[in-house]
Design a protein around this motif. Structure first.
Motif, PDB file in Angstrom:
ATOM      1  N   VAL A 189       0.831  -1.208   0.000  1.00 51.84           N
ATOM      2  CA  VAL A 189       0.000   0.000   0.000  1.00 51.84           C
ATOM      3  C   VAL A 189       0.861   1.252   0.000  1.00 51.84           C
ATOM      4  N   PHE A 190       1.931   1.249   0.806  1.00 55.79           N
ATOM      5  CA  PHE A 190       2.765   2.441   0.952  1.00 55.79           C
ATOM      6  C   PHE A 190       3.974   2.441   0.013  1.00 55.79           C
ATOM      7  N   GLY A 191       4.112   1.412  -0.817  1.00 54.30           N
ATOM      8  CA  GLY A 191       5.222   1.369  -1.766  1.00 54.30           C
ATOM      9  C   GLY A 191       6.575   1.265  -1.107  1.00 54.30           C
ATOM     10  N   ARG A 192       6.638   0.607   0.061  1.00 58.86           N
ATOM     11  CA  ARG A 192       7.898   0.437   0.766  1.00 58.86           C
ATOM     12  C   ARG A 192       8.682  -0.727   0.180  1.00 58.86           C
ATOM     13  N   ALA A 193      10.000  -0.582   0.166  1.00 51.49           N
ATOM     14  CA  ALA A 193      10.859  -1.682  -0.262  1.00 51.49           C
ATOM     15  C   ALA A 193      10.947  -2.707   0.860  1.00 51.49           C
ATOM     16  N   GLY A 194      10.615  -3.917   0.559  1.00 56.19           N
ATOM     17  CA  GLY A 194      10.632  -4.981   1.560  1.00 56.19           C
ATOM     18  C   GLY A 194      10.056  -6.253   0.983  1.00 56.19           C
ATOM     19  N   LEU A 195       9.635  -7.131   1.866  1.00 62.66           N
ATOM     20  CA  LEU A 195       9.047  -8.381   1.403  1.00 62.66           C
ATOM     21  C   LEU A 195       7.760  -8.144   0.623  1.00 62.66           C
ATOM     22  N   GLY A 196       7.047  -7.057   0.921  1.00 62.93           N
ATOM     23  CA  GLY A 196       5.824  -6.754   0.196  1.00 62.93           C
ATOM     24  C   GLY A 196       6.075  -6.535  -1.273  1.00 62.93           C
ATOM     25  N   GLN A 197       7.050  -5.690  -1.578  1.00 59.59           N
ATOM     26  CA  GLN A 197       7.386  -5.426  -2.971  1.00 59.59           C
ATOM     27  C   GLN A 197       7.922  -6.683  -3.651  1.00 59.59           C
ATOM     28  N   MET A 198       8.725  -7.451  -2.931  1.00 62.05           N
ATOM     29  CA  MET A 198       9.227  -8.709  -3.490  1.00 62.05           C
ATOM     30  C   MET A 198       8.086  -9.666  -3.820  1.00 62.05           C
ATOM     31  N   THR A 199       7.110  -9.745  -2.921  1.00 61.87           N
ATOM     32  CA  THR A 199       5.989 -10.654  -3.128  1.00 61.87           C
ATOM     33  C   THR A 199       5.152 -10.241  -4.327  1.00 61.87           C
ATOM     34  N   VAL A 200       4.850  -8.955  -4.434  1.00 63.92           N
ATOM     35  CA  VAL A 200       4.051  -8.470  -5.561  1.00 63.92           C
ATOM     36  C   VAL A 200       4.755  -8.766  -6.880  1.00 63.92           C
ATOM     37  N   ASN A 201       6.050  -8.487  -6.946  1.00 67.16           N
ATOM     38  CA  ASN A 201       6.798  -8.739  -8.179  1.00 67.16           C
ATOM     39  C   ASN A 201       6.884 -10.227  -8.485  1.00 67.16           C
ATOM     40  N   ALA A 202       7.074 -11.046  -7.446  1.00 68.60           N
ATOM     41  CA  ALA A 202       7.191 -12.484  -7.658  1.00 68.60           C
ATOM     42  C   ALA A 202       5.880 -13.075  -8.156  1.00 68.60           C
ATOM     43  N   VAL A 203       4.766 -12.633  -7.586  1.00 75.07           N
ATOM     44  CA  VAL A 203       3.458 -13.135  -8.033  1.00 75.07           C
ATOM     45  C   VAL A 203       3.169 -12.693  -9.460  1.00 75.07           C
ATOM     46  N   ALA A 204       3.476 -11.436  -9.765  1.00 75.85           N
ATOM     47  CA  ALA A 204       3.204 -10.924 -11.105  1.00 75.85           C
ATOM     48  C   ALA A 204       4.015 -11.653 -12.171  1.00 75.85           C
ATOM     49  N   ASN A 205       5.219 -12.078 -11.805  1.00 68.47           N
ATOM     50  CA  ASN A 205       6.106 -12.735 -12.772  1.00 68.47           C
ATOM     51  C   ASN A 205       6.173 -14.246 -12.598  1.00 68.47           C
ATOM     52  N   ARG A 206       5.330 -14.782 -11.707  1.00 72.54           N
ATOM     53  CA  ARG A 206       5.322 -16.227 -11.432  1.00 72.54           C
ATOM     54  C   ARG A 206       6.728 -16.728 -11.091  1.00 72.54           C
ATOM     55  N   ASP A 207       7.413 -15.960 -10.269  1.00 71.79           N
ATOM     56  CA  ASP A 207       8.791 -16.264  -9.896  1.00 71.79           C
ATOM     57  C   ASP A 207       8.767 -17.240  -8.714  1.00 71.79           C
ATOM     58  N   MET A 208       8.714 -18.540  -9.010  1.00 68.47           N
ATOM     59  CA  MET A 208       8.525 -19.548  -7.972  1.00 68.47           C
ATOM     60  C   MET A 208       9.628 -19.559  -6.920  1.00 68.47           C
ATOM     61  N   PRO A 209      10.913 -19.471  -7.265  1.00 71.08           N
ATOM     62  CA  PRO A 209      11.940 -19.476  -6.206  1.00 71.08           C
ATOM     63  C   PRO A 209      11.753 -18.361  -5.189  1.00 71.08           C
ATOM     64  N   VAL A 210      11.386 -17.178  -5.648  1.00 72.33           N
ATOM     65  CA  VAL A 210      11.196 -16.060  -4.736  1.00 72.33           C
ATOM     66  C   VAL A 210       9.949 -16.277  -3.879  1.00 72.33           C
ATOM     67  N   MET A 211       8.846 -16.701  -4.499  1.00 75.81           N
ATOM     68  CA  MET A 211       7.613 -16.922  -3.744  1.00 75.81           C
ATOM     69  C   MET A 211       7.803 -18.003  -2.691  1.00 75.81           C
ATOM     70  N   LEU A 212       8.481 -19.090  -3.059  1.00 75.79           N
ATOM     71  CA  LEU A 212       8.694 -20.178  -2.103  1.00 75.79           C
ATOM     72  C   LEU A 212       9.552 -19.712  -0.935  1.00 75.79           C
ATOM     73  N   ALA A 213      10.590 -18.937  -1.222  1.00 69.62           N
ATOM     74  CA  ALA A 213      11.464 -18.448  -0.155  1.00 69.62           C
ATOM     75  C   ALA A 213      10.710 -17.515   0.793  1.00 69.62           C
ATOM     76  N   ILE A 214       9.851 -16.648   0.256  1.00 67.81           N
ATOM     77  CA  ILE A 214       9.096 -15.725   1.101  1.00 67.81           C
ATOM     78  C   ILE A 214       8.144 -16.479   2.010  1.00 67.81           C
ATOM     79  N   VAL A 215       7.458 -17.490   1.467  1.00 71.40           N
ATOM     80  CA  VAL A 215       6.531 -18.292   2.276  1.00 71.40           C
ATOM     81  C   VAL A 215       7.273 -18.986   3.410  1.00 71.40           C
ATOM     82  N   VAL A 216       8.396 -19.585   3.108  1.00 72.87           N
ATOM     83  CA  VAL A 216       9.150 -20.330   4.115  1.00 72.87           C
ATOM     84  C   VAL A 216       9.750 -19.387   5.153  1.00 72.87           C
ATOM     85  N   ILE A 217      10.260 -18.245   4.729  1.00 69.46           N
ATOM     86  CA  ILE A 217      10.827 -17.281   5.680  1.00 69.46           C
ATOM     87  C   ILE A 217       9.745 -16.754   6.618  1.00 69.46           C
ATOM     88  N   ALA A 218       8.567 -16.412   6.077  1.00 69.85           N
ATOM     89  CA  ALA A 218       7.468 -15.937   6.921  1.00 69.85           C
ATOM     90  C   ALA A 218       7.046 -17.010   7.918  1.00 69.85           C
TER      91      ALA A 218
END
Length: 313
Positions: A256-285
């Motif tokens: 919502v606030f356009g902050r650099a962090g896991l939020g921006q990484m998640t949005v970009n990973a979902v938009a690009n179907r970037d499975m390694p990034v999405m999997l890492a974010i899920v496991v880290i969370a």
């Protein structure tokens, strides 16, 4: 708590992480499409089928699903999360850059939520403030009904655009944390305050409170020395659960606030179907969530004398 109990709790935490990794891997693998093909099969890149096959081989996308699972799991165990399909950079590097900002936001929001919950609970349960008890008792149900993304948009519109108190463009690091921290803390305040209010009311009804009052202790002394002290213990469990959820909630708030962090990484990973990034974010969370709750479980007997006596018995 005995050594065997500690080891059992740690084993349960590891099992939860393994199940989380497995479910996330299966669900992400079941998504339609292939991230490697979607990224590199564009005619604009002019890559030949042989070159695309080599790229798929470098990412391990040509292996069987079972082979990919164990290969990815082995990499996670040694801290190798693979490489982003979209950018080609190591996922571990991206996480190292994004995670500190998200954790800072989560910690500040949790501290603010804890302070707000304590103030609301005190004013909602102290007889001296009977004339405003109803107002503060109604605040937690109201807070829990506020979606974080909606609250963030409202704060931007009012605090930034209308009042001009906190800018949203060209902010300093400190200014950039103010509105996201408030946005993230409000929904967390609600369950904390609800549990604490209920716990205070239960402690006030205990016989030992009447015994302390019969000895001539003042109401303020009883409230802050006996009631609050004992009421905080049950709140510790829900606090650990909520802090684990804050990391996931920060993803929405950062978007919502356009902050650099896991939020921006998640949005970009979902938009690009970037499975390694999405999997890492899920496991880290999940790892943060499990770790916080493991610490709470291990600390609870240390803080609660009743559990220590029960274990000795």
């Amino acid at each position: 708590m005995t050594t065997s109990q500690i080891l059992r709790r740690i084993g349960q935490a590891v099992l939860v992480l393994l199940v989380t990794f497995t479910l996330a891997f299966i669900m992400l693998s079941a998504l339609p499409g292939d991230a490697v093909s979607a990224r590199y099969s564009s005619p604009d890149l002019g890559l030949s089928p042989e070159q695309i096959a080599q790229i798929r081989e470098s990412y391990g996308a040509d292996e069987s699903l079972i082979a990919q699972y164990f290969s990815t799991l082995g990499g996670f165990l040694v801290g190798n999360f693979g490489y982003s399909v979209q950018t080609g950079t190591a996922v571990a590097t991206q996480l190292a850059e994004a995670l500190p900002g998200t954790l800072t936001l989560a910690i500040l929001a949790f501290l603010l939520a804890a302070i707000l919950a304590l103030v609301i609970s005190i004013l909602a349960t102290m007889d001296r403030f009977a004339w405003i008890k109803g107002i503060f008792q109604a605040l937690p149900p109201f807070f829990v009904s506020l979606p974080s993304f909606w609250l963030g948009i409202i704060l931007i519109q009012i605090v930034s655009f209308r009042l001009g108190w906190v800018p949203v463009i060209g902010t300093t690091p400190a200014q950039g944390l103010i509105l996201p921290t408030i946005t993230l803390s409000i929904p967390i305040t609600a369950p904390l305050a609800q549990v604490l209010i209920r716990s205070i009311e239960e402690v006030k009804a205990q016989p030992f409170i009447a015994a302390v009052r019969a000895r001539g202790a003042g109401e303020m002394w009883i409230f802050f020395r006996n009631i609050i002290r004992n009421a905080l213990l049950p709140t510790l469990t829900i606090a650990g659960i909520l802090f684990g959820e804050l990391v996931g909630g920060a993803v929405v708030t950062e978007a919502v606030f356009g902050r650099a962090g896991l939020g921006q990484m998640t949005v970009n990973a979902v938009a690009n179907r970037d499975m390694p990034v999405m999997l890492a974010i899920v496991v880290i969370a999940a790892a943060v969530y499990v770790l916080i709750n493991l610490i709470v479980d291990l600390l609870y007997p240390v803080l609660d004398a009743r559990l220590r006596r029960r274990e000795r018995a």
